[in-house]
Design a protein around this motif. Structure first.
Motif, PDB file in Angstrom:
ATOM      1  N   ASP A  72       0.812  -1.224   0.000  1.00 25.79           N
ATOM      2  CA  ASP A  72       0.000   0.000   0.000  1.00 25.79           C
ATOM      3  C   ASP A  72       0.845   1.274   0.000  1.00 25.79           C
ATOM      4  OD1 ASP A  72      -2.561  -1.305   0.076  1.00 25.79           O
ATOM      5  OD2 ASP A  72      -2.205  -1.749   2.187  1.00 25.79           O
ATOM      6  N   GLU A  75      -0.592   4.307   1.848  1.00 27.30           N
ATOM      7  CA  GLU A  75      -2.042   4.483   1.791  1.00 27.30           C
ATOM      8  C   GLU A  75      -2.671   3.657   2.921  1.00 27.30           C
ATOM      9  OE1 GLU A  75      -3.319   6.748   0.136  1.00 27.30           O
ATOM     10  OE2 GLU A  75      -3.166   6.582  -2.042  1.00 27.30           O
ATOM     11  N   THR A  79      -6.303  -0.461   0.870  1.00 28.97           N
ATOM     12  CA  THR A  79      -6.972   0.411  -0.112  1.00 28.97           C
ATOM     13  C   THR A  79      -6.270   0.464  -1.466  1.00 28.97           C
ATOM     14  OG1 THR A  79      -5.750   2.378   0.630  1.00 28.97           O
ATOM     15  CG2 THR A  79      -7.863   1.914   1.710  1.00 28.97           C
ATOM     16  N   ALA A  80      -5.052  -0.063  -1.559  1.00 29.78           N
ATOM     17  CA  ALA A  80      -4.287   0.090  -2.803  1.00 29.78           C
ATOM     18  C   ALA A  80      -3.798  -1.246  -3.355  1.00 29.78           C
ATOM     19  CB  ALA A  80      -3.110   1.038  -2.571  1.00 29.78           C
ATOM     20  N   VAL A 111     -11.783   5.755   2.121  1.00 28.37           N
ATOM     21  CA  VAL A 111     -11.409   4.358   1.864  1.00 28.37           C
ATOM     22  C   VAL A 111     -12.029   3.832   0.575  1.00 28.37           C
ATOM     23  CG1 VAL A 111     -11.672   1.987   2.697  1.00 28.37           C
ATOM     24  CG2 VAL A 111     -10.910   3.771   4.266  1.00 28.37           C
ATOM     25  N   SER A 112     -13.345   3.987   0.422  1.00 24.97           N
ATOM     26  CA  SER A 112     -14.015   3.442  -0.768  1.00 24.97           C
ATOM     27  C   SER A 112     -13.537   4.155  -2.030  1.00 24.97           C
ATOM     28  CB  SER A 112     -15.532   3.547  -0.636  1.00 24.97           C
ATOM     29  OG  SER A 112     -15.925   4.904  -0.495  1.00 24.97           O
ATOM     30  N   LEU A 114     -10.515   5.453  -2.543  1.00 27.10           N
ATOM     31  CA  LEU A 114      -9.174   4.958  -2.870  1.00 27.10           C
ATOM     32  C   LEU A 114      -9.235   3.583  -3.514  1.00 27.10           C
ATOM     33  CD1 LEU A 114      -7.123   6.023   0.278  1.00 27.10           C
ATOM     34  CD2 LEU A 114      -6.861   6.904  -2.043  1.00 27.10           C
ATOM     35  N   ILE A 115     -10.045   2.701  -2.921  1.00 29.50           N
ATOM     36  CA  ILE A 115     -10.184   1.347  -3.472  1.00 29.50           C
ATOM     37  C   ILE A 115     -10.634   1.407  -4.926  1.00 29.50           C
ATOM     38  CG2 ILE A 115     -11.539  -0.795  -3.344  1.00 29.50           C
ATOM     39  CD1 ILE A 115     -11.484  -0.450  -0.270  1.00 29.50           C
ATOM     40  N   ASN A 116     -11.629   2.246  -5.196  1.00 34.21           N
ATOM     41  CA  ASN A 116     -12.148   2.378  -6.557  1.00 34.21           C
ATOM     42  C   ASN A 116     -11.095   2.959  -7.502  1.00 34.21           C
ATOM     43  OD1 ASN A 116     -14.395   2.451  -8.587  1.00 34.21           O
ATOM     44  ND2 ASN A 116     -13.971   4.649  -8.468  1.00 34.21           N
ATOM     45  N   TYR A 118      -7.677   2.857  -7.271  1.00 34.79           N
ATOM     46  CA  TYR A 118      -6.597   1.911  -7.587  1.00 34.79           C
ATOM     47  C   TYR A 118      -7.111   0.761  -8.455  1.00 34.79           C
ATOM     48  CZ  TYR A 118      -3.248   4.315  -4.643  1.00 34.79           C
ATOM     49  OH  TYR A 118      -2.383   5.262  -4.133  1.00 34.79           O
TER      50      TYR A 118
END
Length: 204
Positions: A72, A75, A79-80, A111-112, A114-116, A118
């Motif tokens: 990560d 991050e 999340t990454a 969080v959501s 960042l996930i989206n 990456y």
């Protein structure tokens, strides 16, 4: 066939891009075949994008996809690296590294978000990639006596075996590559050649 001896990977480097609230996520996909190659690619990307805030990555190695890692790089945990790895899995790829370089735009994404980000950057890079299917091959070394050379070379021709190296003397050696699913069949023929010996070297 009792096992699968093919795998999918990328043929050449590719890249993808995702932008959100001023932040820019650049995904760089690279074909790799070892952890040393992974390290070299990450070092190169860090130097090229030295001014980026994060260099997050995931990689998968081996036909069985047994070697993998996520990072990560500062991050929030999960999340990454994991979203990047998730896309590699979705595309069913191995022998691949994806580094996502982030330039921070000043607004936190959560969080959501960042996930989206990456995930989307990685997906874009893999959609641009040239995906190829390769076979799992095994490398062997055959030792035999010179009088059996004609028999050995007949088998090489019949089975369309790829010769890597050879040494023909009173005692002869042949290093060859064969697809894993055909190895037993080929090696069985070689073993019938008088006073021959087969040594397994590696799988690639």
């Amino acid at each position: 066939m009792l096992f699968d001896d093919t795998y999918k990977t990328i043929n050449t480097p590719s890249s993808g891009l995702y932008k959100e609230k001023g932040s820019k996520f650049i995904a760089l996909a690279r074909p790799v075949d070892s952890e040393a190659a992974v390290k070299a690619e990450i070092d190169s990307i860090r130097k090229e994008f030295y001014d980026a805030r994060h260099h997050c990555f995931a990689y998968v190695l081996g036909a069985d996809k047994a070697a993998w890692r996520v990072n990560d790089d500062g991050e929030p945990s999960g999340t990454a690296g994991r979203p990047i790895h998730g896309q590699i899995q979705s595309f069913d790829l191995t022998n691949i590294l994806v580094v996502v370089v982030r330039y921070f735009g000043g607004t936190k994404l959560g969080v959501s978000g960042l996930i989206n980000a990456y995930k989307s950057a990685t997906q874009d890079a893999l959609n641009q990639a040239q995906i190829v299917e390769k076979t799992v091959n095994e490398i062997y070394r055959l030792r035999f006596n010179y009088p059996n050379l004609n028999d050995v070379m007949r088998i090489v021709k019949e089975e369309n075996i790829h010769i890597i190296d050879n040494q023909f003397d009173m005692e002869c050696f042949l290093t060859y590559r064969v697809r894993r699913s055909l190895a037993d069949q080929v090696n069985s023929k070689f073993r019938k050649t008088y006073e021959s010996e087969i040594i397994y070297l590696k799988t690639e």
